[in-house]
Scaffold this motif. Sequence first.
Motif: not given
Length: 437
Positions: A255-270, A191-199
């Motif tokens: 971002d901190a300099g006012g430049r438009e950016t994107v943030s992409v992340r996968v993690h467990p969260a409440m 189940p690595t691909a699933d439980v470690e977030g790769f999928d």
Amino acid sequence: MRLALLGCGTVGSEVVRLLHEQAADLTARIGAPLEITGIAVRRLGRDRGDLPVDPGLFTTDALGLVKRDDVDVVVEVVGGIEPARGWLVEALRAGKSVVTANKALLAEDGPALHDAAAEGGGDLYYEASVAGAIPLLRPLRESLHGDRINRVTGIVNGTTNFILSAMDATGAGFAEALEEATELGYAEADPTADVEGFDAAAKAAILASLAFHTRVGAADVHREGITEVTAADVASAKAMGCTIKLLCIAARGADAGGRETVSVRVHPAMIPLSHPLASVGDAFNAVFVEAEAAGPLMFYGRGAGGAPTASAVLGDVVAVSRNRLAGVRSASESAYADLPVRPMGEALTRYHVSLDVADRPGVLAAVAGVFARHDVSIATVRQGPAGGGAAGRGEDADLVIVTHVAPDAALAATVRELRGLDIVRSVASVLRVEGGL
């Protein structure tokens, strides 16, 4: 319309079955019949039951199949990076249209596929690569093209959602919930691909690319799995009126300099129980899209399985077949924005930190001082005897702190310093908090 099918496992077999059962309807919708001209498989002698297909169509020469002149559309449901990449690039460069469910390949090398499609003049469709049968990618790709999407938050992996839902419902630990998921067929033997977030990370890259008109690859996605989530974490979330989900989060912002950016992340969260994603249980998927004009949109349904995925594949087959008959192709890849991907350390988030601390005067002030040194504001504090036992002074105590929004790097530095304090016996858990409380 003549199809070459690459792969005849769980999804491929369902594609064949649906093509047979719905032949008349599909012909009416497209304006021409669909015909399978070949099926590439790894082993010719495998028992495929009563699959309604001529055994003479099977071949082990996938590359030779996609090169044939009597193929209009290539459908790929094999998965993996190679050799699938070579097959699809060959097909696209030759002007064939491609329908794929291969999330890993799209996240790893989507630009190469899009470039090959542009070179050959065919279509590249991949609705089945994210969230199974849920109509999601085409709304992002077409329906919302006149809007500005600011954030996409999703539960896009059914295995991890089943595990976390089971932990929440029964109080089981991760290992027990994973064992149940495996027994019920929701988790693979590995189940690595699933439980470690790769999928989920691969799917997050695809969603971000479409939502923000920017090429985002799997390497751009911050990834954490659910293996460290404990029954105590789940209980703590419940005490706060929350539940824990593995989320993919793609957000547009400065971002901190006012430049438009994107943030992409996968993690467990409440997330609070009031959030639309909180009630998504079992192995279901759901994606919450926040657009400026359309407002909040929710896409929900079965995110995996042979029949749901085959449904999405056939929807794409109908679309590309119609285009070929009309002599047109769909809009090409939209990556004009070309926004930089913000490092995880600059992402704005919140933390839930559970500490095992010495039970003596001044501890709370010392801990609060660490947060202040890193410019992290504390939202709530909950203190009690170690292990949640009866009140009364002992040697240790539990301290649970939820922060306000701060850069992830500042929050991480705060936790590192806390781990070094003599008064902190251990940092029992650290979870991010999303969705507002």
